[in-house]
Motif scaffolding. Sequence first.
Motif, PDB file in Angstrom:
ATOM      1  N   PHE A  97       0.826  -1.097  -0.023  1.00  0.00           N
ATOM      2  CA  PHE A  97       0.023  -0.139  -0.015  1.00  0.00           C
ATOM      3  C   PHE A  97       0.888   1.131   0.092  1.00  0.00           C
ATOM      4  O   PHE A  97       1.692   1.474   0.765  1.00  0.00           O
ATOM      5  CB  PHE A  97      -0.860   0.025   1.233  1.00  0.00           C
ATOM      6  N   SER A  98       0.646   1.919  -0.786  1.00  0.00           N
ATOM      7  CA  SER A  98       1.465   3.486  -0.781  1.00  0.00           C
ATOM      8  C   SER A  98       0.535   4.340   0.120  1.00  0.00           C
ATOM      9  O   SER A  98      -0.694   4.373  -0.223  1.00  0.00           O
ATOM     10  CB  SER A  98       1.471   4.047  -2.228  1.00  0.00           C
ATOM     11  N   ILE A  99       1.171   5.005   0.924  1.00  0.00           N
ATOM     12  CA  ILE A  99       0.440   6.015   1.712  1.00  0.00           C
ATOM     13  C   ILE A  99       0.839   7.352   1.256  1.00  0.00           C
ATOM     14  O   ILE A  99       1.503   7.949   1.337  1.00  0.00           O
ATOM     15  CB  ILE A  99       0.997   5.986   3.324  1.00  0.00           C
ATOM     16  N   TYR A 100      -0.463   7.779   0.909  1.00  0.00           N
ATOM     17  CA  TYR A 100      -0.566   9.103   0.286  1.00  0.00           C
ATOM     18  C   TYR A 100      -1.206  10.236   1.069  1.00  0.00           C
ATOM     19  O   TYR A 100      -0.963  11.021   0.955  1.00  0.00           O
ATOM     20  CB  TYR A 100      -1.636   8.993  -0.907  1.00  0.00           C
ATOM     21  N   ASP A 101      -2.223   9.772   2.028  1.00  0.00           N
ATOM     22  CA  ASP A 101      -2.879  10.885   2.740  1.00  0.00           C
ATOM     23  C   ASP A 101      -1.833  11.208   3.817  1.00  0.00           C
ATOM     24  O   ASP A 101      -1.384  10.532   4.746  1.00  0.00           O
ATOM     25  CB  ASP A 101      -4.164  10.043   3.493  1.00  0.00           C
ATOM     26  N   LYS A 102      -1.538  12.501   4.058  1.00  0.00           N
ATOM     27  CA  LYS A 102      -0.614  13.162   4.727  1.00  0.00           C
ATOM     28  C   LYS A 102      -1.122  12.997   6.417  1.00  0.00           C
ATOM     29  O   LYS A 102      -0.470  13.093   7.129  1.00  0.00           O
ATOM     30  CB  LYS A 102      -0.229  14.619   4.479  1.00  0.00           C
ATOM     31  N   ARG A 103      -2.512  12.679   6.420  1.00  0.00           N
ATOM     32  CA  ARG A 103      -2.932  12.721   7.716  1.00  0.00           C
ATOM     33  C   ARG A 103      -2.502  11.386   8.485  1.00  0.00           C
ATOM     34  O   ARG A 103      -2.239  11.257   9.604  1.00  0.00           O
ATOM     35  CB  ARG A 103      -4.438  12.488   7.801  1.00  0.00           C
ATOM     36  N   PHE A 104      -2.301  10.352   7.518  1.00  0.00           N
ATOM     37  CA  PHE A 104      -1.645   9.129   8.075  1.00  0.00           C
ATOM     38  C   PHE A 104      -0.028   9.177   8.033  1.00  0.00           C
ATOM     39  O   PHE A 104       0.649   8.669   8.898  1.00  0.00           O
ATOM     40  CB  PHE A 104      -1.924   8.062   7.079  1.00  0.00           C
ATOM     41  N   MET A 105       0.472   9.704   6.833  1.00  0.00           N
ATOM     42  CA  MET A 105       1.969   9.696   6.469  1.00  0.00           C
ATOM     43  C   MET A 105       2.627  10.406   7.727  1.00  0.00           C
ATOM     44  O   MET A 105       3.779   9.988   8.106  1.00  0.00           O
ATOM     45  CB  MET A 105       1.970  10.453   5.411  1.00  0.00           C
ATOM     46  N   THR A 106       2.054  11.419   8.138  1.00  0.00           N
ATOM     47  CA  THR A 106       2.782  12.045   9.319  1.00  0.00           C
ATOM     48  C   THR A 106       2.474  11.952  10.706  1.00  0.00           C
ATOM     49  O   THR A 106       2.827  12.541  11.573  1.00  0.00           O
ATOM     50  CB  THR A 106       2.705  13.912   9.149  1.00  0.00           C
ATOM     51  N   LYS A 107       1.702  10.768  10.791  1.00  0.00           N
ATOM     52  CA  LYS A 107       1.259  10.361  12.174  1.00  0.00           C
ATOM     53  C   LYS A 107       1.802   9.078  12.624  1.00  0.00           C
ATOM     54  O   LYS A 107       2.024   8.276  11.635  1.00  0.00           O
ATOM     55  CB  LYS A 107      -0.153  10.251  12.415  1.00  0.00           C
ATOM     56  N   PHE A 108       1.759   8.814  13.859  1.00  0.00           N
ATOM     57  CA  PHE A 108       2.187   7.275  14.180  1.00  0.00           C
ATOM     58  C   PHE A 108       1.315   6.206  13.941  1.00  0.00           C
ATOM     59  O   PHE A 108       0.272   6.494  13.550  1.00  0.00           O
ATOM     60  CB  PHE A 108       2.388   7.229  15.810  1.00  0.00           C
ATOM     61  N   PRO A 109       2.004   5.058  13.411  1.00  0.00           N
ATOM     62  CA  PRO A 109       3.119   4.703  13.112  1.00  0.00           C
ATOM     63  C   PRO A 109       3.942   4.853  12.013  1.00  0.00           C
ATOM     64  O   PRO A 109       5.081   4.841  11.953  1.00  0.00           O
ATOM     65  CB  PRO A 109       3.102   3.084  13.319  1.00  0.00           C
ATOM     66  N   PHE A 110       3.409   5.579  11.086  1.00  0.00           N
ATOM     67  CA  PHE A 110       3.889   5.695   9.687  1.00  0.00           C
ATOM     68  C   PHE A 110       5.144   6.700   9.867  1.00  0.00           C
ATOM     69  O   PHE A 110       6.038   6.619   8.940  1.00  0.00           O
ATOM     70  CB  PHE A 110       2.833   6.195   8.518  1.00  0.00           C
ATOM     71  N   ASN A 111       5.019   7.814  10.671  1.00  0.00           N
ATOM     72  CA  ASN A 111       6.165   8.777  10.820  1.00  0.00           C
ATOM     73  C   ASN A 111       7.353   8.232  11.342  1.00  0.00           C
ATOM     74  O   ASN A 111       8.310   9.129  11.744  1.00  0.00           O
ATOM     75  CB  ASN A 111       5.387   9.982  11.510  1.00  0.00           C
ATOM     76  N   THR A 112       7.304   6.928  12.000  1.00  0.00           N
ATOM     77  CA  THR A 112       8.635   6.672  12.471  1.00  0.00           C
ATOM     78  C   THR A 112       9.501   6.128  11.422  1.00  0.00           C
ATOM     79  O   THR A 112      10.701   5.873  11.580  1.00  0.00           O
ATOM     80  CB  THR A 112       8.463   5.392  13.610  1.00  0.00           C
ATOM     81  N   ALA A 113       8.848   5.836  10.217  1.00  0.00           N
ATOM     82  CA  ALA A 113       9.848   5.279   9.132  1.00  0.00           C
ATOM     83  C   ALA A 113      10.752   6.675   8.345  1.00  0.00           C
ATOM     84  O   ALA A 113      10.178   7.648   8.334  1.00  0.00           O
ATOM     85  CB  ALA A 113       8.985   4.787   7.919  1.00  0.00           C
ATOM     86  N   VAL A 114      11.810   6.160   8.450  1.00  0.00           N
ATOM     87  CA  VAL A 114      12.780   7.416   7.874  1.00  0.00           C
ATOM     88  C   VAL A 114      13.620   6.894   6.676  1.00  0.00           C
ATOM     89  O   VAL A 114      13.749   5.420   6.546  1.00  0.00           O
ATOM     90  CB  VAL A 114      13.984   7.644   8.800  1.00  0.00           C
ATOM     91  N   LYS A 115      14.223   7.635   5.749  1.00  0.00           N
ATOM     92  CA  LYS A 115      15.142   7.178   4.766  1.00  0.00           C
ATOM     93  C   LYS A 115      16.608   7.424   5.107  1.00  0.00           C
ATOM     94  O   LYS A 115      16.766   8.586   5.763  1.00  0.00           O
ATOM     95  CB  LYS A 115      14.686   7.953   3.262  1.00  0.00           C
ATOM     96  N   ILE A 116      17.483   6.476   4.711  1.00  0.00           N
ATOM     97  CA  ILE A 116      18.783   6.638   4.752  1.00  0.00           C
ATOM     98  C   ILE A 116      19.454   6.948   3.768  1.00  0.00           C
ATOM     99  O   ILE A 116      19.127   6.474   2.536  1.00  0.00           O
ATOM    100  CB  ILE A 116      19.435   5.343   5.305  1.00  0.00           C
ATOM    101  N   SER A 117      20.476   8.079   3.749  1.00  0.00           N
ATOM    102  CA  SER A 117      20.921   8.668   2.441  1.00  0.00           C
ATOM    103  C   SER A 117      21.947   7.687   1.672  1.00  0.00           C
ATOM    104  O   SER A 117      22.107   7.847   0.372  1.00  0.00           O
ATOM    105  CB  SER A 117      21.995   9.497   2.752  1.00  0.00           C
ATOM    106  N   THR A 118      21.955   6.099   2.073  1.00  0.00           N
ATOM    107  CA  THR A 118      22.819   5.246   1.181  1.00  0.00           C
ATOM    108  C   THR A 118      21.768   4.481   0.248  1.00  0.00           C
ATOM    109  O   THR A 118      22.160   3.527  -0.312  1.00  0.00           O
ATOM    110  CB  THR A 118      23.469   4.185   2.032  1.00  0.00           C
ATOM    111  N   GLY A 119      20.685   4.780   0.553  1.00  0.00           N
ATOM    112  CA  GLY A 119      19.588   4.254  -0.459  1.00  0.00           C
ATOM    113  C   GLY A 119      18.428   3.226   0.487  1.00  0.00           C
ATOM    114  O   GLY A 119      17.608   2.779   0.034  1.00  0.00           O
ATOM    115  N   CYS A 120      18.696   3.071   1.792  1.00  0.00           N
ATOM    116  CA  CYS A 120      17.909   2.142   2.662  1.00  0.00           C
ATOM    117  C   CYS A 120      16.671   2.974   3.380  1.00  0.00           C
ATOM    118  O   CYS A 120      16.496   4.149   3.275  1.00  0.00           O
ATOM    119  CB  CYS A 120      18.589   1.378   3.600  1.00  0.00           C
ATOM    120  N   SER A 121      15.996   2.389   4.219  1.00  0.00           N
ATOM    121  CA  SER A 121      15.083   2.601   5.107  1.00  0.00           C
ATOM    122  C   SER A 121      15.436   2.609   6.525  1.00  0.00           C
ATOM    123  O   SER A 121      16.431   1.705   6.809  1.00  0.00           O
ATOM    124  CB  SER A 121      13.713   2.026   4.778  1.00  0.00           C
ATOM    125  N   GLY A 122      14.814   3.151   7.533  1.00  0.00           N
ATOM    126  CA  GLY A 122      15.229   2.757   8.955  1.00  0.00           C
ATOM    127  C   GLY A 122      14.097   3.216   9.760  1.00  0.00           C
ATOM    128  O   GLY A 122      13.101   3.619   9.137  1.00  0.00           O
TER     129      GLY A 122
END
Length: 347
Positions: free
Chosen positions: A103-128
């Motif tokens: 599922f792609s999360i488009y809705d910013k009400r979800f995207m910027t709220k817990f638990p989705f906002n705990t996902a981060v991007k790492i500059s080497t190309g991964c997630s965290g």
Amino acid sequence: TWHLKKIPQIVSERTFSLDSPKFEAKTKLELNSVCGIECQRKLPVPSLSDLKDLLSYETVFENGTRILTEVNVLGLALDPAGNTTTRRSSRKKRQIYGTDSRFSIYDKRFMTKFPFNTAVKISTGCSGILISPKHVLTAAHCLHNGKDYVKGSKRLRVGLMKTKSRGDGRKHKGAKRNGMPSFQWTRVKSTHIPKGWFKGVSEDIALDYDYAVLELKRPHKRKYMELGISPTIKMMPGSMIHFSGFDNDRSGQLVYRFCSISDESNDLFYQYCDAEPGSTGSGVYLRLKEPNKKKWKRKIIAVYSGHQWVDVNGEQQDYNVAVRITPLKYAQICFWIHGNDENCTQG
């Protein structure tokens, strides 16, 4: 429910300075020659001295200096059963199994709220995933190939999701539609990687230690996800796991998925979660009830290690693999976060 467990202690014994790394390795998001289910089954149970060696760790600082910390392990009951595995099923050679269930999360009400906002991007190309106000959990191979640190990890940065605010109400040229996330990038102050990730890497890579913790230069003010001890498949509702990351084939989108686990060893989960490179390093979490409470609580119980080719009965097969947070790994990651073992007695 989450069952509290007494955690073994990991204490720092000695620290040594090491030469600065070269930072010349290529980032590799798909690993070959990995010790798989059959290979894991034949491995002996690590002794206490083995574990002290495997859980000793390197720390690299943003100025390129590097230290090795040797550790001692206290209060550990060794499991004589070895690397047991359960359930087996044949697999097809692909990362998307059958119908793509992401599922792609488009809705910013979800995207910027817990638990989705705990996902981060790492500059080497991964997630965290955020695990404290200043720490991020990811996969070790996003930063180190077993012999050297990857290019770009010297100036490592972490991208926290934010949705673009237009301020003046007009559409800016090139502004992303659909509330697609942009990133607020933060420099990494230091990186911890267990020595187990460096051991015997040229032959069979053992994914058991494919995890790393990054300390951010500046704390964030978001809700983060707590760590949990990984239960066995039997103790999971529907054996379901969840994780969100930034898959390469869906640029700029946060991608969420859930699936059930097919196999497990003492240190790894083997599953069919649909995932593409880029989501490697995502925090795998469960939702269970708090003891004696009616509330649900999400906790990270594994790190998604990605799509791996492993040797099974002399043939290469592919799996999507996650590294379980065992009591020992919980103790180590908790020690990295707090700098002492007093806050890490129960998990």
